[in-house]
Design an enzyme around this catalytic site. Structure first.
Site, mmCIF file in Angstrom:
data_model
loop_
_atom_site.group_PDB
_atom_site.id
_atom_site.type_symbol
_atom_site.label_atom_id
_atom_site.label_comp_id
_atom_site.label_asym_id
_atom_site.label_seq_id
_atom_site.Cartn_x
_atom_site.Cartn_y
_atom_site.Cartn_z
ATOM 1 N N TYR A 144 0.824 -1.217 0.000
ATOM 2 C CA TYR A 144 0.000 0.000 0.000
ATOM 3 C C TYR A 144 0.857 1.265 0.000
ATOM 4 O O TYR A 144 0.421 2.317 -0.408
ATOM 5 C CB TYR A 144 -0.941 0.026 1.208
ATOM 6 C CG TYR A 144 -2.037 -1.026 1.170
ATOM 7 C CD1 TYR A 144 -2.216 -1.847 0.070
ATOM 8 C CD2 TYR A 144 -2.892 -1.197 2.247
ATOM 9 C CE1 TYR A 144 -3.204 -2.816 0.037
ATOM 10 C CE2 TYR A 144 -3.894 -2.156 2.225
ATOM 11 C CZ TYR A 144 -4.042 -2.969 1.111
ATOM 12 O OH TYR A 144 -5.029 -3.918 1.083
ATOM 13 N N LYS A 195 3.212 -15.417 1.860
ATOM 14 C CA LYS A 195 3.145 -16.095 0.554
ATOM 15 C C LYS A 195 4.594 -16.380 0.166
ATOM 16 O O LYS A 195 5.096 -15.939 -0.880
ATOM 17 C CB LYS A 195 2.424 -15.179 -0.446
ATOM 18 C CG LYS A 195 2.072 -15.817 -1.756
ATOM 19 C CD LYS A 195 0.978 -16.860 -1.666
ATOM 20 C CE LYS A 195 0.743 -17.478 -3.044
ATOM 21 N NZ LYS A 195 -0.027 -18.730 -2.996
ATOM 22 N N ASP A 228 -3.325 -17.996 0.900
ATOM 23 C CA ASP A 228 -4.484 -18.615 0.238
ATOM 24 C C ASP A 228 -5.062 -19.723 1.119
ATOM 25 O O ASP A 228 -6.282 -19.852 1.266
ATOM 26 C CB ASP A 228 -4.108 -19.136 -1.161
ATOM 27 C CG ASP A 228 -2.752 -19.820 -1.207
ATOM 28 O OD1 ASP A 228 -1.978 -19.704 -0.233
ATOM 29 O OD2 ASP A 228 -2.455 -20.495 -2.206
ATOM 30 N N ASP A 252 -5.528 -6.881 5.651
ATOM 31 C CA ASP A 252 -6.714 -6.128 5.258
ATOM 32 C C ASP A 252 -7.822 -7.108 4.862
ATOM 33 O O ASP A 252 -8.978 -7.021 5.308
ATOM 34 C CB ASP A 252 -6.318 -5.229 4.061
ATOM 35 C CG ASP A 252 -7.388 -4.214 3.716
ATOM 36 O OD1 ASP A 252 -8.427 -4.183 4.396
ATOM 37 O OD2 ASP A 252 -7.189 -3.460 2.744
ATOM 38 N N ASP A 256 -11.158 -8.622 7.401
ATOM 39 C CA ASP A 256 -12.561 -8.446 6.995
ATOM 40 C C ASP A 256 -13.270 -9.795 6.847
ATOM 41 O O ASP A 256 -14.448 -9.921 7.163
ATOM 42 C CB ASP A 256 -12.647 -7.660 5.675
ATOM 43 C CG ASP A 256 -12.631 -6.154 5.935
ATOM 44 O OD1 ASP A 256 -12.507 -5.750 7.111
ATOM 45 O OD2 ASP A 256 -12.743 -5.375 4.968
#
Ligand code: NAD
Length: 368
Positions: A144, A195, A228, A252, A256
């Site tokens: 970000y 990852k 994942d 993020d 959620d």
């Protein structure tokens, strides 16, 4: 007597209604437990724009700098939606606060009480005992904010955009330290999500998290999981996790996902901790509900105050080091739900009570 000094920024929509409940809970707990609160209220968000021409007025920011923590409501609403994106309340208030206090660690407890299991979209057999997972998200690094970040037109006329994912050892060390502290107050289990089969930053992430946990507290049970897989495991069996720690973008998304499997935004609190220590030697933090200003129900005594009350509990835990008092608030909220009190968002259509009544029920259940 211990005096808790913090600023309260109720903001817009349901913010003032739920903040008023949280402050009463803190006041009452203090009267019964030998502490008092010293808090000043300041405008932020839409009301800041209306009263001072800025979503984060200078007076508000300097009051926050003088305090040991910020108890935040929520900001925004239809009235300010036509403003340019950069001037809209959420962006113009929260981003500068995050920057000013270097709020690098976002803690989002995913809590579902067994009594509210039917609110979760997951199978009843998966959530019949509730959910209790803490997601610790790195908030100021990663893709970000990494440079270069740009869009350019190539020679053949197509456009090309670049985002850069970048992490330094020190950024990973400090978020791991927060996860270790949080885990030490829970089941002492951390799952670090990355990852590392594809991303260089994740290879570094995995190594630094492992080294840091080993150095800080080798008794913590540390596991690693690809993002994942973590996204799948969260819906398959959320309670296999105690504390999840992960980088900004993965956090993020996963936080959620965790919120939605817990059923209602009205129950979910959050904490954002900064690099600096407050005058008491604890992390400076901003504490706020996971949800927004809920304009559809604002001003009608319909909002669920639990998320704001639980945010106040997180403030006691992390910025004032008051674990016993934080747990007392959490137990009172849990008992209120157990005793059948429901605001509209968690009533599944059956009888419900208002914001004020829900607050009174929580206060009645605080320890004497
Ligand atoms: P929202 O979270 O405000 O509302 C989504 C749904 O959840 C609504 O139906 C609402 O009634 C319900 N809800 C949320 N909190 C509740 C509570 N405590 N009790 C009962 N029901 C609750 O999200 P939205 O509608 O997308 O956004 C509304 C405004 O809030 C927007 O202006 C948005 O920018 C702002 N917002 C602010 C923050 C923040 O201040 N951190 C976060 C999210 C959204």
């Amino acid at each position: 007597m211990n005096i808790l000094r913090f600023t309260n920024l109720p903001g817009d929509g349901i913010g003032p209604e739920v903040m008023s409940v949280a402050l009463k809970v803190l006041e009452t707990l203090g009267q019964r437990n030998g502490f008092s609160i010293e808090t000043t209220e300041h405008d932020v968000g839409g009301i800041g724009i209306d009263n001072h021409g800025s979503a984060l007025p200078d007076t508000t920011l300097s009051a926050c700098k003088d305090a040991n923590a910020i108890l935040f409501g929520s900001v925004g609403g239809p009235k300010w939606e036509s403003l340019p994106p950069k001037e809209q309340p959420e962006r113009a208030a929260l981003l500068p606060i995050r920057k000013a206090f270097e709020l690098f660690a976002n803690l989002r407890p995913g809590n579902l009480y067994p009594e509210l299991a039917d609110l979760s979209p997951l199978r009843p057999s998966t959530v019949s005992n509730g959910i209790d997972v803490l997601c610790v998200r790195e908030l100021t690094g990663g893709i970000y904010f990494g440079q270069p970040k740009s869009t350019q037109t190539l020679e053949n006329g197509e456009e090309q955009s670049i985002d850069t994912m970048v992490y330094k050892t020190s950024e990973i060390e400090r978020i791991t330290e927060i996860a270790v502290k949080a885990a030490s107050l829970r089941q002492k289990k951390i799952c670090s999500v990355d990852k590392a089969n594809v991303l260089e930053t994740s290879v570094l992430w995995r190594k630094v998290v492992s080294d840091s946990v080993q150095r800080l507290d080798p008794s913590i049970e540390l596991t690693h999981m690809y993002v994942d897989n973590a996204a799948m495991q969260l819906v398959r069996d959320p309670n296999q996790f105690d504390v999840l720690v992960t980088e900004n973008m993965f956090g993020d998304i996963l936080s959620d996902e965790l919120a939605v499997i817990c059923g209602s935004l009205g129950m979910l609190a959050s904490a954002s901790l900064g690099t600096g220590k407050n005058r008491l030697g604890f992390p400076f933090g901003l504490y706020e509900p996971a949800g927004g200003t809920a304009p559809d129900i604002a001003g009608k005594n319909l909002a669920n105050p639990c998320a704001q009350v639980l945010s106040a509990a997180l403030m006691l835990r992390y910025s004032f080091g008051m674990e016993k008092e934080a747990s007392a608030i959490e137990s009172a909220v849990k008992q209120t739900i157990r005793d059948g009190f429901r605001s509209g968002d968690i009533s599944s259509g059956s009888e419900s009570v208002g914001t004020i009544e829900m607050g009174e029920a929580i206060i009645e259940r605080l320890p004497a």
